[in-house]
Motif scaffolding. Sequence first.
Motif, PDB file in Angstrom:
ATOM      1  N   MET A  67      -2.800  -2.065   7.294  1.00 33.12           N
ATOM      2  CA  MET A  67      -2.128  -2.718   6.711  1.00 33.12           C
ATOM      3  C   MET A  67      -1.406  -4.182   7.174  1.00 33.12           C
ATOM      4  O   MET A  67      -0.821  -3.918   8.109  1.00 33.12           O
ATOM      5  N   MET A 123       1.525   6.098   0.058  1.00 34.64           N
ATOM      6  CA  MET A 123       0.193   6.523  -0.080  1.00 34.64           C
ATOM      7  C   MET A 123      -0.266   7.780   0.475  1.00 34.64           C
ATOM      8  O   MET A 123       0.540   8.460   1.169  1.00 34.64           O
ATOM      9  N   ASP A 173       0.911  -1.291   0.049  1.00 34.57           N
ATOM     10  CA  ASP A 173       0.000  -0.004  -0.026  1.00 34.57           C
ATOM     11  C   ASP A 173       0.822   1.361   0.062  1.00 34.57           C
ATOM     12  O   ASP A 173       0.355   2.317  -0.359  1.00 34.57           O
ATOM     13  N   HIS A 220      -5.467   4.041   8.466  1.00 30.41           N
ATOM     14  CA  HIS A 220      -5.507   3.055   7.172  1.00 30.41           C
ATOM     15  C   HIS A 220      -4.629   1.689   7.939  1.00 30.41           C
ATOM     16  O   HIS A 220      -3.571   2.255   8.533  1.00 30.41           O
TER      17      HIS A 220
END
Length: 216
Positions: free
Chosen positions: A175, A165, A162, A173
């Motif tokens: 991950m 970003m 990801d 977010h």
Amino acid sequence: MGKMRDIFLKMTAFIRQYVGHICWALFCVTIMQQCMISSLRSELLKAKAGEIGDVSGAVESYVDPVVTANDTNNSNMGTILVVLGILILLSLAIVYVLYRLGKIKLPFVVSVTGKMWQDLQGRVVYTLTVKNSTRKQVEISDAMVEFMDTKKRRKFRMPVKDLPMTLQKGTSHSMTVSLMNLFMNNPDLRAMKALRVLVKVDGKEKHTLPQPYKMQ
């Protein structure tokens, strides 16, 4: 230095395990602060009452009631202020630790938290969460995982698909990345004591709290 790092890692593990109790302790500290403030007000009222109270026998004893009341008041106030200072510092320390563990959300900051765990297949994985509580978007990049021991540290680039970003304001977010290849290709990592993850937020490095672990 190694002993201090071990103590810190043990404290981190303890806080993760008893975070609910710590929250309750923070609540109790707040109540105690209010009680101390009420006690201080009461002492001030008593001191003022002593200044205008009964002065009979003052000539015989040759004791100034105003000076006595002021000395007692100063002593009590000093003790109360010291206790209040300790409680405030304790409260700030607890809030900071809870913030770093991701249990509370502070405004105008970007927090980075993570946890290593095993999935249903027994694979070792790591979940990294970045929360953007600022009023602007931030750029997240360059995730690194650092393994720590009392004598050495080893860093590896974390294969996070990801990143890089852009994280918008008021969003977060998460991950999840497998660490199995790192442990398989570097058997010495199993003997390490803890790990943490570092990322760059707008070019500045931020890291998670070290997480102690023990591989079998």
